[in-house]
Design an enzyme around this catalytic site. Structure first.
Site, short mmCIF file in Angstrom:
data_model
loop_
_atom_site.label_atom_id
_atom_site.label_comp_id
_atom_site.label_asym_id
_atom_site.label_seq_id
_atom_site.Cartn_x
_atom_site.Cartn_y
_atom_site.Cartn_z
N ARG A 276 -5.59 51.31 -15.91
CA ARG A 276 -4.52 51.36 -14.92
C ARG A 276 -3.74 52.66 -15.06
NH1 ARG A 276 -2.68 44.98 -14.79
NH2 ARG A 276 -4.82 44.25 -14.49
N GLU B 122 5.26 39.04 -18.83
CA GLU B 122 4.07 38.48 -18.17
C GLU B 122 2.83 38.70 -19.03
OE1 GLU B 122 3.30 39.88 -14.14
OE2 GLU B 122 1.17 39.43 -14.42
N SER C 232 -1.66 35.67 -15.24
CA SER C 232 -1.35 35.50 -13.84
C SER C 232 -2.54 34.81 -13.18
CB SER C 232 -1.13 36.88 -13.24
OG SER C 232 -0.85 36.76 -11.88
#
Length: 418
Positions: A256, A343, A346
């Site tokens: 990413r 987080e 997900s």
RNA sequence: GGAGGGCUCGCCUAGUGGCCGAUGGCGGCGGUCUUGAAAACCGCUAUGGCGCGGAAGCGUCAUCGUGGGUUCGAAUCCCACGCCCUCCGCCA
């Protein structure tokens, strides 16, 4: 892409969804208009093509004088067809653009933006730590995490995992894969480099495009999640869902760019350019997908239970869903050093939105192909799992307790500073 | 990096300018026969768009790797691209 039949039948549903997401309801009307124009263009072009075809067929049997006249006529028709086909192509391109601009219809997600999530539950007890160290501090003492040299060699947001750090990641992968196999997912090691079609089909070249690494020389993309490779695996196929959903646990490295997150989570390995992840991915019917979504969430929570980390589950608000999902549950682990939730996982239900673009179908009860539903959920993301483990299981003496389920995979009960 | 070969309906295959959406075989499904099964025989066996219809369905257009071109007409001819395969070299 949303179902145009649904759109025609109930445009208000789609407009309402747009409002809940904070997106523009006018996009819906633009799509309706584009759909209308496309159909009109097709009708015109079809009629001309039929006429031209009929004329051409007459030429075959015709004798010279008539033949020449017919050819003249056919030539004129041919030009008209070309024109009509150009109009049709333009109308189709316009429709596609309008179609891609409308995100999936999400009537069940809480309305609103990023801050409007709903907490579904909180599980586990936050550790009582007088002076919690952060994961990097702990990791450095264990000689498990080295971000300085990661930066020296590759730049910011890169890291080395060494010693117990490296072993910890391998243990986590193995624990996750063991659970995946136990519940019946097909374990998979997938390509981390994919073609444009795969990236596009999964929807990552839309809003996510700046997040994606691209290899110019080969026109390939580095996946940000194995979801891409798993979803695209069956693109342009009719798969068999008659017995059971098709389910994978895909293991791959994820890349990413983290563009636009400068200054955010700069310390440690919370936000990095490269990490490893075990991702669950399911293909089901749209009807089954809602139940499957809860199943993925349950498997995520099962894994969090094994990590013995306090966490909460949130129902992500419509505006924060991403274009493909109708609903998304995030599992967030407690981060003692910052006193906030992070987080870790997900799970999204994309219904048939992603499958429509990827052209993945299954036979319905009547034998006709219908687009399938796709769902994805994190089982284990390496770096953030390590962060949560180190911080929540730290002891005052700088050692870290290893949760029971992980012990057989790591071969020790406690991590001691070297 | 160099040199070749190929891409047709699940698989294999026929088709080299005009009812070709496309041949035949295998596989699959249904049936006849059989106590049952096999064999044999018969039938069915792509997808999408658009229009009409409540629906079954009917009509029409499109699709032979993709995109262009030639032609009244292209699976068939031309061009470009993509992908797969083989051989050589190089590397792991």
């Amino acid at each position: 892409m949303i179902d145009l039949r649904l759109l025609r039948a109930d445009p208000d549903l789609v407009r309402g969804s747009q409002r809940a997401r904070g997106s523009d309801p006018a996009l819906v009307d633009a799509l309706l208009a584009a759909d209308e124009q496309r159909r009109a263009a097709i009708t015109r072009a079809d009629a001309l093509r039929a006429e031209q075809k009929a004329t051409s067929n007459e030429i075959r049997g015709a004798e010279p004088p008539e033949r020449i006249a017919l050819m003249e006529q056919a030539r004129a028709l041919s030009a008209k067809v070309k024109e009509a086909e150009a109009e049709q192509a333009a109308a189709e391109a316009a429709l596609r653009e309008a179609h891609l601009a409308v995100p999936n219809v999400a009537p069940d997600a809480p309305p609103g933006g990023e801050e409007d999530y709903v907490v579904l539950r909180e599980v586990g007890v936050k550790p009582d730590l007088a002076k919690p160290l952060d994961h990097l501090e702990i990791g450095e003492r264990l000689k498990a995490i080295d971000t300085d040299r990661g930066a020296k060699v590759s730049g910011a947001r890169f890291y080395y995992l060494t010693g117990v750090g490296a072993l910890l990641e391998l243990a986590l992968v193995n624990l996750a894969m063991a659970q995946a196999v136990e519940v019946g997912l097909t374990p998979a090691i997938v390509p981390a480099l994919v073609r444009k079609e795969a990236m596009e089909g999964t929807g990552f070249l839309g809003a996510h495009a700046p997040e994606i690494y691209r290899l110019e020389a080969d026109d390939l993309y580095l996946v940000g999640t194995s979801e891409v490779a798993l979803a695209a695996r069956h693109m342009n196929e009719i798969i068999d869902l008659s017995q059971a959903p098709v389910r994978y646990a895909g293991y791959s490295t994820c890349f990413r760019r983290e563009a636009g997150s400068y200054g955010k989570d700069t310390r440690g390995i919370i936000r990095v350019h490269q990490f490893d992840k075990v991702e669950m991915f399911s293909f089901t019917t749209v009807e089954e997908s809602y139940e499957e979504h809860l199943r993925l969430l349950a498997w995520e929570e099962e894994f969090l239970g094994k990590l013995e980390v306090p966490y909460r589950v949130i129902d992500v608000a419509a505006g924060d869903l991403g274009a493909s999902a109708v609903r998304k549950f995030d599992c967030e682990a407690w981060l003692p050093s910052q006193g906030r939730w992070l987080e870790l996982m997900s799970a999204s239900n994309c219904t048939d939105f992603q499958a429509r673009r990827l052209n993945i179908r299954a036979r319905g009860t009547d034998g006709k192909p219908v687009h399938v539903a796709t769902l994805n959920g994190t089982l284990m993301a390496s770096t953030r799992s390590i962060v949560a483990l180190l911080e929540n299981h730290q002891e005052p003496d700088g050692s870290v307790r290893v949760p029971k389920a992980l012990q057989p995979y790591l071969g020790r009960e406690v991590l001691q500073p070297a």
